[in-house]
Design a protein around this motif. Structure first.
Motif, PDB file in Angstrom:
ATOM      1  N   THR A  77       0.816  -1.215   0.000  1.00 56.81           N
ATOM      2  CA  THR A  77       0.000   0.000   0.000  1.00 56.81           C
ATOM      3  C   THR A  77       0.848   1.263   0.000  1.00 56.81           C
ATOM      4  O   THR A  77       0.323   2.343  -0.262  1.00 56.81           O
ATOM      5  N   ARG A  78       2.151   1.135   0.253  1.00 58.85           N
ATOM      6  CA  ARG A  78       3.032   2.305   0.201  1.00 58.85           C
ATOM      7  C   ARG A  78       3.379   2.686  -1.232  1.00 58.85           C
ATOM      8  O   ARG A  78       3.881   3.783  -1.475  1.00 58.85           O
ATOM      9  N   ILE A  79       3.160   1.786  -2.180  1.00 60.29           N
ATOM     10  CA  ILE A  79       3.333   2.165  -3.584  1.00 60.29           C
ATOM     11  C   ILE A  79       2.250   3.189  -3.913  1.00 60.29           C
ATOM     12  O   ILE A  79       1.064   2.937  -3.685  1.00 60.29           O
ATOM     13  N   PRO A  80       2.603   4.368  -4.412  1.00 56.50           N
ATOM     14  CA  PRO A  80       1.584   5.387  -4.694  1.00 56.50           C
ATOM     15  C   PRO A  80       0.482   4.837  -5.588  1.00 56.50           C
ATOM     16  O   PRO A  80       0.758   4.209  -6.610  1.00 56.50           O
ATOM     17  N   ASN A  81      -0.761   5.065  -5.196  1.00 58.42           N
ATOM     18  CA  ASN A  81      -1.884   4.512  -5.955  1.00 58.42           C
ATOM     19  C   ASN A  81      -1.896   4.981  -7.410  1.00 58.42           C
ATOM     20  O   ASN A  81      -2.168   4.175  -8.314  1.00 58.42           O
ATOM     21  N   PRO A  82      -1.596   6.272  -7.696  1.00 55.66           N
ATOM     22  CA  PRO A  82      -1.559   6.680  -9.109  1.00 55.66           C
ATOM     23  C   PRO A  82      -0.538   5.894  -9.929  1.00 55.66           C
ATOM     24  O   PRO A  82      -0.786   5.587 -11.098  1.00 55.66           O
ATOM     25  N   VAL A  83       0.582   5.519  -9.318  1.00 58.77           N
ATOM     26  CA  VAL A  83       1.605   4.755 -10.022  1.00 58.77           C
ATOM     27  C   VAL A  83       1.115   3.334 -10.293  1.00 58.77           C
ATOM     28  O   VAL A  83       1.250   2.810 -11.410  1.00 58.77           O
ATOM     29  N   ALA A  84       0.544   2.693  -9.268  1.00 59.73           N
ATOM     30  CA  ALA A  84       0.042   1.330  -9.447  1.00 59.73           C
ATOM     31  C   ALA A  84      -1.072   1.284 -10.483  1.00 59.73           C
ATOM     32  O   ALA A  84      -1.103   0.385 -11.344  1.00 59.73           O
TER      33      ALA A  84
END
Length: 400
Positions: free
Chosen positions: A119-126
């Motif tokens: 969840t630390r991966i930025p949502n816009p990036v994922a």
């Protein structure tokens, strides 16, 4: 008698949930397994294995927790396999990558810190990575239509009409139209599959491990499965008042993935969009009885898995472009959702666009696929290009 009638409502909802979930993405999963290097027998085995795993997971979770918890195969993960293609080591290396993905999914259920790391991966990036993976597949129906309009147009016309009339059934109807096109082609060419082609089978593949498969398939497959399936699946259930037991659910689906892996299954996860069909009030006015819909969904998935061998034989006999057309329209809503999630935060749009472009390029660098590089570059770009937040205003001094 009254009790039997009342049970018919969630049972019918479960049947609909399974039919929509299965037919909406069957072509995508088949295309993904074939792109990863599976021959027709191995792809059929993978479909049987993953169908049985997600069916058993749905039945177990729904009955144990008395909630309509449904599982599914990873449709975004299958789309990732299509864009990644074959890796060094071939099909056995892809199976090795599936095994690592299953271990990571299981570890997420047993070790919550891993879920927090994802969840630390930025949502816009994922979301942008997922959109980039899906973009070439969504374009495929247009390309296929230009090459063979006679075979592709009926599929797209049926889909478009059903989108206007009954959106839920649009992709299953397109799949049905594709089967009609395939049947006509087989009859015309006198190439109907033998009756033995419908006998379900499991084919064991010993996994092997290569760096390209682990970085190009395992890591991105795990991330898209978590970001596009498991986490949204919990959110969908929460919207209907159900608090999904995170650790048991991830543990069960992780074990299901691991058991399906040696036979070619790529990943099992919590259902996201199709979960609403079993969890919504339409499945049963009484929320405590909707688990019957989830259990029924699992049972029907198992039944559909047993006929998937024959469906695989038929679909692989399709005219060129038919499977791609069905897969493309099946992924349009997922692509739209991923684009919306990637671009929702205005301050993160540029990093998201960079991520999307890298993922859509399909470029392999140092033997590592575009999806992995899209994540790496996207996270770096998110840190470098996103503007810093405005400093907080200094508090005013009273009397000035």
């Amino acid at each position: 008698m009254e009790q039997d009638v009342s049970k018919a409502v969630p049972i019918s909802a479960g049947v609909v949930c399974a039919l929509v979930g299965f037919t909406s993405s069957f072509a995508v999963v088949l295309a993904g397994l074939r792109a990863a290097g599976a021959n027709p027998q191995q792809a059929a085995s993978g479909l049987v294995a993953v169908s049985l795993a997600m069916g058993a997971s749905s039945m177990l979770l729904s009955r144990r927790f008395r909630m309509p918890i449904t599982s599914a195969w990873s449709t975004p993960g299958a789309a990732l396999l299509v864009t990644t293609g074959a890796v060094a080591g071939g099909w056995s290396a892809a199976v090795g990558a599936f095994a690592l993905t299953a271990v990571l999914l299981l570890a997420t259920g047993l070790w919550p810190a891993l879920a927090r790391l994802v969840t630390r991966i930025p949502n816009p990036v994922a979301q942008a990575m997922l959109a980039g993976v899906l973009l070439p597949l969504c374009v495929a129906p247009v390309t296929a239509l230009a090459h063979d309009p006679g075979a592709i147009a009926p599929v797209l016309v049926v889909w478009l009409i059903m989108v206007a009339l009954r959106p839920r059934w649009a992709v299953p109807a397109a799949f049905g139209a594709a089967l009609v096109v395939i049947a006509v082609t087989l009859v015309r060419n006198h190439a109907l599959p033998a009756a033995s082609a419908w006998i379900p089978h499991l084919q064991f593949t010993a996994p092997s491990f290569t760096l390209q498969a682990l970085t190009g398939i395992a890591v991105p497959l795990y991330i898209v499965t978590m970001a596009a399936q498991n986490i949204p699946g919990v959110a969908v259930m929460s919207g209907f008042g159900y608090r999904v037991p995170w650790r048991p659910a991830l543990t069960v689906t992780g074990i299901g993935s691991l058991l399906a892996t040696p036979f070619g299954g790529h990943a099992v996860n919590l259902a996201a969009i199709s979960a609403a069909l079993a969890a919504a009030p339409d499945a049963d006015p009484n929320p405590r009885r909707r688990w019957i819909a989830g259990f029924t969904t699992g049972a029907v998935y198992c039944g559909l898995g047993l006929v998937s061998t024959g469906l695989t034989a038929a679909v692989l006999s399709a005219p060129a472009g038919v499977v791609q057309a069905v897969a493309g329209v099946a992924l349009l809503s997922a692509f739209a959702g991923a684009c919306a999630g990637a671009m929702a935060d205005e301050s993160a749009r540029l990093p998201a666009v960079v991520t999307l472009v890298v993922a859509a390029s399909g470029t392999t660098v140092a033997g590592v696929g575009a999806a992995f590089w899209a994540l790496v570059i996207g996270v770096i770009a998110h840190r470098l290009l996103r503007p810093a937040p405005d400093p907080a205003p200094e508090p005013s001094t009273p009397g000035r």
